[in-house]
Every structure is written in structure tokens, then in C-alpha cells.
Design a protein around this motif. Structure first.
Motif, PDB file in Angstrom:
ATOM      1  N   CYS A  91       0.833  -1.197   0.000  1.00 31.03           N
ATOM      2  CA  CYS A  91       0.000   0.000   0.000  1.00 31.03           C
ATOM      3  C   CYS A  91       0.871   1.252   0.000  1.00 31.03           C
ATOM      4  N   GLN A  92       0.715   2.111  -1.002  1.00 31.23           N
ATOM      5  CA  GLN A  92       1.570   3.290  -1.114  1.00 31.23           C
ATOM      6  C   GLN A  92       1.382   4.255   0.033  1.00 31.23           C
ATOM      7  N   LYS A 106      -8.590  -7.886  14.226  1.00 32.27           N
ATOM      8  CA  LYS A 106      -9.991  -8.079  14.599  1.00 32.27           C
ATOM      9  C   LYS A 106     -10.248  -7.599  16.022  1.00 32.27           C
ATOM     10  N   ASP A 107      -9.367  -7.962  16.943  1.00 29.63           N
ATOM     11  CA  ASP A 107      -9.557  -7.602  18.347  1.00 29.63           C
ATOM     12  C   ASP A 107      -9.473  -6.093  18.567  1.00 29.63           C
ATOM     13  N   LEU A 108      -8.728  -5.400  17.712  1.00 26.13           N
ATOM     14  CA  LEU A 108      -8.570  -3.953  17.850  1.00 26.13           C
ATOM     15  C   LEU A 108      -9.611  -3.173  17.049  1.00 26.13           C
ATOM     16  N   GLY A 109     -10.481  -3.885  16.367  1.00 20.51           N
ATOM     17  CA  GLY A 109     -11.588  -3.230  15.664  1.00 20.51           C
ATOM     18  C   GLY A 109     -11.226  -2.635  14.321  1.00 20.51           C
ATOM     19  N   PHE A 110     -10.148  -3.108  13.710  1.00 20.53           N
ATOM     20  CA  PHE A 110      -9.758  -2.597  12.388  1.00 20.53           C
ATOM     21  C   PHE A 110     -10.623  -3.268  11.317  1.00 20.53           C
ATOM     22  N   LYS A 111     -11.404  -2.468  10.631  1.00 18.25           N
ATOM     23  CA  LYS A 111     -12.423  -3.001   9.726  1.00 18.25           C
ATOM     24  C   LYS A 111     -11.821  -3.573   8.448  1.00 18.25           C
ATOM     25  N   ARG A 112     -12.647  -4.345   7.757  1.00 16.00           N
ATOM     26  CA  ARG A 112     -12.299  -4.849   6.429  1.00 16.00           C
ATOM     27  C   ARG A 112     -13.262  -4.252   5.409  1.00 16.00           C
ATOM     28  N   TYR A 113     -12.709  -3.870   4.258  1.00 13.15           N
ATOM     29  CA  TYR A 113     -13.535  -3.374   3.170  1.00 13.15           C
ATOM     30  C   TYR A 113     -14.195  -4.552   2.461  1.00 13.15           C
ATOM     31  N   THR A 114     -15.110  -4.246   1.575  1.00 17.05           N
ATOM     32  CA  THR A 114     -15.750  -5.278   0.768  1.00 17.05           C
ATOM     33  C   THR A 114     -15.212  -5.228  -0.649  1.00 17.05           C
ATOM     34  N   ALA A 115     -15.404  -6.317  -1.374  1.00 14.83           N
ATOM     35  CA  ALA A 115     -14.956  -6.361  -2.759  1.00 14.83           C
ATOM     36  C   ALA A 115     -15.665  -5.305  -3.599  1.00 14.83           C
ATOM     37  N   ASP A 145      -3.634  -8.496   0.142  1.00 11.52           N
ATOM     38  CA  ASP A 145      -4.966  -8.311   0.717  1.00 11.52           C
ATOM     39  C   ASP A 145      -5.343  -6.839   0.648  1.00 11.52           C
ATOM     40  N   LEU A 146      -6.263  -6.497  -0.248  1.00 11.12           N
ATOM     41  CA  LEU A 146      -6.671  -5.110  -0.440  1.00 11.12           C
ATOM     42  C   LEU A 146      -7.781  -4.670   0.515  1.00 11.12           C
ATOM     43  N   LEU A 147      -8.335  -5.604   1.271  1.00 13.98           N
ATOM     44  CA  LEU A 147      -9.549  -5.316   2.028  1.00 13.98           C
ATOM     45  C   LEU A 147      -9.317  -4.880   3.474  1.00 13.98           C
ATOM     46  N   GLN A 148      -8.119  -5.143   3.997  1.00 13.24           N
ATOM     47  CA  GLN A 148      -7.885  -4.882   5.412  1.00 13.24           C
ATOM     48  C   GLN A 148      -7.517  -3.426   5.678  1.00 13.24           C
ATOM     49  N   PRO A 152     -13.748  -1.594  -7.784  1.00 13.74           N
ATOM     50  CA  PRO A 152     -13.905  -0.452  -8.689  1.00 13.74           C
ATOM     51  C   PRO A 152     -12.830   0.611  -8.473  1.00 13.74           C
ATOM     52  N   ALA A 153     -12.457   0.819  -7.207  1.00 14.15           N
ATOM     53  CA  ALA A 153     -11.415   1.808  -6.914  1.00 14.15           C
ATOM     54  C   ALA A 153     -10.076   1.383  -7.496  1.00 14.15           C
ATOM     55  N   ALA A 154      -9.777   0.086  -7.394  1.00 12.84           N
ATOM     56  CA  ALA A 154      -8.483  -0.418  -7.865  1.00 12.84           C
ATOM     57  C   ALA A 154      -8.353  -0.332  -9.380  1.00 12.84           C
TER      58      ALA A 154
END
Length: 248
Positions: free
Chosen positions: A91-92, A148-157, A188-191, A162-164
Motif C-alpha cells: 500500500c503506497q 480483529k480484536d482492535l476493531g480494524f475493519k475490512r472493506y468489501t470487494a 490483501d486489499l480489504l484490510q 472499482p477503486a483499484a
């Protein structure tokens, strides 16, 4: 910038002078901000969610240097520690954030504070290390349990794909290259990620930050204030981001 803090009752809100606030030290009637109250810091709304440090500390992370797996709590057992949780190594904007936080490394080291980067996968580690983006120790949380325990969300496909493939991504790559930092869309682009600052021995969570968008980060000054140290490092220009992609 304006910073707001709820009073203990949650019924009133006080305006706190700029830069007199740190996420755990509140300059109103209460010394420590109670869990569950809301603050507005640097333009975003955050809830100081309670961190189960005992649970988080039991999670295993693998050292990028030795390959040894250790419990996360060993990283703050003997010293305070700043943990930067990256979205991914390629990730840049994560690379930019890593280089920004690394500006504090001399002051952190002089103050006996550890600097640690954590990523959710090993993919891209070699290139990240070769790029010299981060001056601290690097670990990998392959099970993503700490995330997960720290509440860092995951994006959806639906929000990421579309952004990628869009023009914003091409523009981002071009502008990042102009600043000398390049990235890719491998892994992993979703984390999403964030930051955790813990006092020595796990006595206190000094800062718990959760990214709301890919460009969110903790200012260098706020990191220093959370630790109670002085730092001379100057922040660089932040990439401009929205929920989908960063445009610089």
C-alpha cells in the motif's frame, strides 16, 4: 482544528483548545477520558473503545527478522511501544505513513520507546524492507487476530475493486511516484489498519486509533503527546484520500 470531549455524564460537550488534548489525557475535570465517550480530533469522529489488552496481547505475531512467533504482549513487556498496523506492505499510503512515523524513531529510541510495524500478511515484505520505509521492527499477524480484536475493519470487494481499476488509482500511482514512494495493488486489499500505543508492562493503553478511511493516520505530535515526550520531527504532506483510494 477543534477538539471536543464529552463530560463524564455524556450530557454536555466541552471545547478543548487546540493541541491541549491527547486521547488518554483530557484537560477537563477528568484526567483520563472514560471509555465509551466520543471525541472529535483532527476532523474525524472517534469512540475511545475499550481495548482488552490481555486478549490482544496473547495474539501471536511473527518477526520479519527471525521468523520467530511471539505473543504481542512481549513487545510492551519491558518498554512502552508504538505499534503501527499497516493495511498491507504494498500500500503506497501505508508506506508513506511508515516513513512518517519513522521520523520519530530517534526520539522514541532515546526515550526508551519501541517502534513496531505490524502487517496482516507476509506478501510484499521483501520489497517493503528493501524500500527502507520503516525504521522499527516489523512483525506479521498472519491470522489477523490482532486486527480483529482492535476493531480494524475490512472493506468489501464491492468498494475496493472499482477503486483499484479506476482513474483515481492511476493518478495516485503517478503522484506517489513523484514523491518517491511507489506502491502496488498486490496482496490483501480489504484490510484496514490503525495504531496502538501501550505503556510499559501493559499498564495502560495510551492511544488506540482505528482508520475510518485509508488515508487516516495519527499526527506525529499526537503520538509524542500520548507518550509524554518531546519530538522535533516535522510532519510531511499527507496524501489526500477518500473511502476508496488515495489521490496522492
Amino acid at each position: 482544528m477543534q477538539v471536543f470531549c464529552n463530560c463524564f455524564t455524556g450530557e454536555t460537550t466541552q471545547l478543548i483548545p487546540e493541541r491541549l488534548f491527547s486521547p488518554t489525557r483530557c484537560p477537563c475535570w477528568l484526567d483520563v477520558l472514560p471509555c465509551g465517550h466520543f471525541i472529535v480530533l483532527a476532523g474525524y469522529l472517534k469512540e475511545m473503545a475499550k481495548v482488552d489488552l490481555a486478549r490482544v496481547g496473547k495474539n501471536l505475531v511473527k518477526s520479519a527478522e527471525s521468523g520467530e512467533s511471539v505473543e504481542l504482549q512481549t513487545l510492551w513487556q519491558d518498554q512502552p511501544v508504538v505499534l503501527l498496523f499497516l493495511r498491507r506492505f504494498g500500500c503506497q499510503v501505508c508506506r508513506w505513513m511508515a516513513s512518517e512515523v519513522s521520523k520519530l524513531e530517534p526520539e522514541l529510541r532515546a526515550s526508551g520507546v519501541g517502534l513496531v510495524g505490524v502487517a496482516p500478511e507476509e506478501f510484499g515484505l521483501k520489497e517493503f524492507k528493501e524500500g527502507g520505509f520503516f525504521k522499527g521492527s516489523i512483525y506479521v499477524d498472519e491470522q489477523k487476530k490482532s486486527y480483529k480484536d482492535l476493531g480494524f475493519k475490512r472493506y468489501t470487494a464491492l468498494s475496493v475493486v472499482p477503486a483499484a481499476l479506476g482513474k483515481k488509482v492511476r493518478d495516485a500511482a503517478s503522484k506517489a511516484s513523484a514523491e518517491g514512494i511507489q506502491g502496488n495493488f498486490s496482496g490483501d486489499l480489504l484490510q484496514s489498519g490503525g495504531m496502538l500505543i501501550v505503556a510499559k508492562g501493559g499498564e495502560q493503553v495510551l492511544l488506540h486509533f482505528i482508520q475510518d478511511s485509508p488515508g487516516d493516520h495519527v499526527a506525529l505530535e499526537d503520538i509524542s503527546k500520548a507518550l509524554g515526550i518531546s519530538a522535533t520531527a516535522k510532519a510531511g504532506q499527507k496524501p489526500v484520500c477518500n473511502d476508496d483510494v488515495c489521490t496522492r
